[in-house]
Design an enzyme around this catalytic site. Sequence first.
Site, PDB file in Angstrom:
ATOM      1  N   ASN A 100     -27.455 -28.210  18.972  1.00  0.00           N
ATOM      2  CA  ASN A 100     -26.305 -28.250  18.067  1.00  0.00           C
ATOM      3  C   ASN A 100     -26.491 -27.118  17.047  1.00  0.00           C
ATOM      4  O   ASN A 100     -27.311 -27.234  16.141  1.00  0.00           O
ATOM      5  CB  ASN A 100     -26.271 -29.621  17.367  1.00  0.00           C
ATOM      6  CG  ASN A 100     -25.227 -29.699  16.264  1.00  0.00           C
ATOM      7  OD1 ASN A 100     -24.356 -28.839  16.156  1.00  0.00           O
ATOM      8  ND2 ASN A 100     -25.315 -30.738  15.435  1.00  0.00           N
ATOM      9  N   TRP A 101     -25.726 -26.050  17.238  1.00  0.00           N
ATOM     10  CA  TRP A 101     -25.903 -24.876  16.376  1.00  0.00           C
ATOM     11  C   TRP A 101     -25.275 -25.077  14.997  1.00  0.00           C
ATOM     12  O   TRP A 101     -25.463 -24.244  14.108  1.00  0.00           O
ATOM     13  CB  TRP A 101     -25.304 -23.630  17.039  1.00  0.00           C
ATOM     14  CG  TRP A 101     -25.965 -23.225  18.324  1.00  0.00           C
ATOM     15  CD1 TRP A 101     -27.004 -23.861  18.961  1.00  0.00           C
ATOM     16  CD2 TRP A 101     -25.639 -22.091  19.139  1.00  0.00           C
ATOM     17  NE1 TRP A 101     -27.326 -23.182  20.115  1.00  0.00           N
ATOM     18  CE2 TRP A 101     -26.512 -22.094  20.248  1.00  0.00           C
ATOM     19  CE3 TRP A 101     -24.687 -21.064  19.041  1.00  0.00           C
ATOM     20  CZ2 TRP A 101     -26.452 -21.116  21.241  1.00  0.00           C
ATOM     21  CZ3 TRP A 101     -24.633 -20.098  20.029  1.00  0.00           C
ATOM     22  CH2 TRP A 101     -25.516 -20.124  21.115  1.00  0.00           C
ATOM     23  N   HIS A 118     -21.090 -36.858  14.599  1.00  0.00           N
ATOM     24  CA  HIS A 118     -22.365 -36.436  13.999  1.00  0.00           C
ATOM     25  C   HIS A 118     -22.428 -36.948  12.561  1.00  0.00           C
ATOM     26  O   HIS A 118     -21.405 -37.031  11.881  1.00  0.00           O
ATOM     27  CB  HIS A 118     -22.471 -34.908  14.027  1.00  0.00           C
ATOM     28  CG  HIS A 118     -23.827 -34.414  13.669  1.00  0.00           C
ATOM     29  ND1 HIS A 118     -24.229 -34.277  12.362  1.00  0.00           N
ATOM     30  CD2 HIS A 118     -24.883 -34.062  14.438  1.00  0.00           C
ATOM     31  CE1 HIS A 118     -25.486 -33.850  12.359  1.00  0.00           C
ATOM     32  NE2 HIS A 118     -25.898 -33.707  13.599  1.00  0.00           N
ATOM     33  N   GLU A 156     -29.631 -40.625  16.043  1.00  0.00           N
ATOM     34  CA  GLU A 156     -30.099 -39.653  15.063  1.00  0.00           C
ATOM     35  C   GLU A 156     -30.254 -40.337  13.706  1.00  0.00           C
ATOM     36  O   GLU A 156     -29.287 -40.444  12.948  1.00  0.00           O
ATOM     37  CB  GLU A 156     -29.080 -38.517  14.934  1.00  0.00           C
ATOM     38  CG  GLU A 156     -28.865 -37.729  16.203  1.00  0.00           C
ATOM     39  CD  GLU A 156     -28.468 -36.298  15.907  1.00  0.00           C
ATOM     40  OE1 GLU A 156     -29.145 -35.400  16.386  1.00  0.00           O
ATOM     41  OE2 GLU A 156     -27.495 -36.080  15.157  1.00  0.00           O
ATOM     42  N   GLY A 186     -32.831 -32.542   9.904  1.00  0.00           N
ATOM     43  CA  GLY A 186     -33.026 -31.354   9.077  1.00  0.00           C
ATOM     44  C   GLY A 186     -34.049 -31.549   7.967  1.00  0.00           C
ATOM     45  O   GLY A 186     -34.161 -30.721   7.068  1.00  0.00           O
ATOM     46  N   SER A 218     -35.181 -33.550  13.668  1.00  0.00           N
ATOM     47  CA  SER A 218     -36.381 -32.713  13.548  1.00  0.00           C
ATOM     48  C   SER A 218     -37.211 -32.641  14.835  1.00  0.00           C
ATOM     49  O   SER A 218     -38.438 -32.643  14.790  1.00  0.00           O
ATOM     50  CB  SER A 218     -37.231 -33.176  12.360  1.00  0.00           C
ATOM     51  OG  SER A 218     -36.479 -33.055  11.159  1.00  0.00           O
ATOM     52  N   GLY A 271     -31.111 -29.687  16.334  1.00  0.00           N
ATOM     53  CA  GLY A 271     -30.408 -28.835  15.363  1.00  0.00           C
ATOM     54  C   GLY A 271     -31.193 -27.567  15.120  1.00  0.00           C
ATOM     55  O   GLY A 271     -31.151 -26.613  15.896  1.00  0.00           O
ATOM     56  N   GLY A 272     -31.959 -27.548  14.036  1.00  0.00           N
ATOM     57  CA  GLY A 272     -32.669 -26.351  13.585  1.00  0.00           C
ATOM     58  C   GLY A 272     -33.433 -25.607  14.671  1.00  0.00           C
ATOM     59  O   GLY A 272     -33.329 -24.376  14.795  1.00  0.00           O
TER      60      GLY A 272
HETATM   61  C1  PEP Z   1     -28.830 -32.595  14.330  1.00  0.00           C
HETATM   62  O1  PEP Z   1     -28.198 -32.183  13.393  1.00  0.00           O
HETATM   63  O2  PEP Z   1     -28.234 -33.076  15.296  1.00  0.00           O
HETATM   64  C2  PEP Z   1     -30.278 -32.524  14.249  1.00  0.00           C
HETATM   65  C3  PEP Z   1     -30.971 -33.358  14.963  1.00  0.00           C
HETATM   66  O3  PEP Z   1     -30.826 -31.575  13.402  1.00  0.00           O
HETATM   67  P1  PEP Z   1     -32.388 -31.189  13.251  1.00  0.00           P
HETATM   68  O4  PEP Z   1     -32.936 -31.050  14.648  1.00  0.00           O
HETATM   69  O5  PEP Z   1     -32.379 -29.892  12.512  1.00  0.00           O
HETATM   70  O6  PEP Z   1     -33.032 -32.295  12.505  1.00  0.00           O
END
Ligand code: PEP
Length: 254
Positions: A12-13, A98, A170, A176, A216, A237-238
């Site tokens: 997920n950008w 989300h 999530e 994040g 994360s 995400g990141g």
């Molecule tokens: C997300 O936003 O779907 C996510 C899991 O972000 P991150 O991996 O950065 O925690």
Amino acid sequence: MDKERKLIIAGNWKMNKTVAEGVALVNGIKREVKDVKEVDMVVCPPFTALSEVSKAILDSNIRLGAQNMSEHNSGAYTGEIAAGMLKEFSARYVILGHSERRQFQKESDELISKKAAAAHAASLKPIVCVGETLAEREGGQMETVLLTQVRGSLAGLTKPQMEETIVAYEPVWAIGTGKTASAQQAQDAHAFIRSLLVKLFDETVARRVRIQYGGSVKPSNTRELMSLPDVDGALVGGASLEDRSFADIIKNSI
Ligand code: PEP
């Protein structure tokens, strides 16, 4: 890794990457994972990069997803994007509900369920996100929150539609933040979600639905998370914003 369900790793950008940056990123990922067949791989760029990223992955094993869509098919909905428009770029998946959209756009479970139905009507597979906040977890509310979100966001889906839906667990406190759910926390939440799917749909559906973990995820914690019996992939995400780290997550999940 021998798993009951095929793993699905999606990036997920969010609101990152210009068109040129997105194409460079996906070209890098493509090179790294060109031989991977064991895992479904999805990138979800912002709307503006869908067209070019779609062309860049044309003959590859990477599939395209979007980060959101409207519950409507067309009409006077300024700023919205319909499922049919995503299909024009050969998108196969769409992230719905989300936690950032639940928080900032105040998306409700009812709205998310309408979007999920519209996605299926256009043959897009929804990735429906659920998860509790830290306050909810610490207040002993995790199961109640997950029950409400799972029941509400998936309301009205037929059994065949549910089998083609991906659920992303999530925990909001892990997104994040660098804090990952422990293996036990993740497995417990995933098993609980699967038990809800048994009650809301049936045993067969629940056994077939893929439940991704998100929060994360990085190369170093992928192997442990993906080895859990009820964890069927990751929403990243990141760590999906850099070709090497996203590719390493994919490779470490195999
Ligand atoms: C997300 O936003 O779907 C996510 C899991 O972000 P991150 O991996 O950065 O925690």
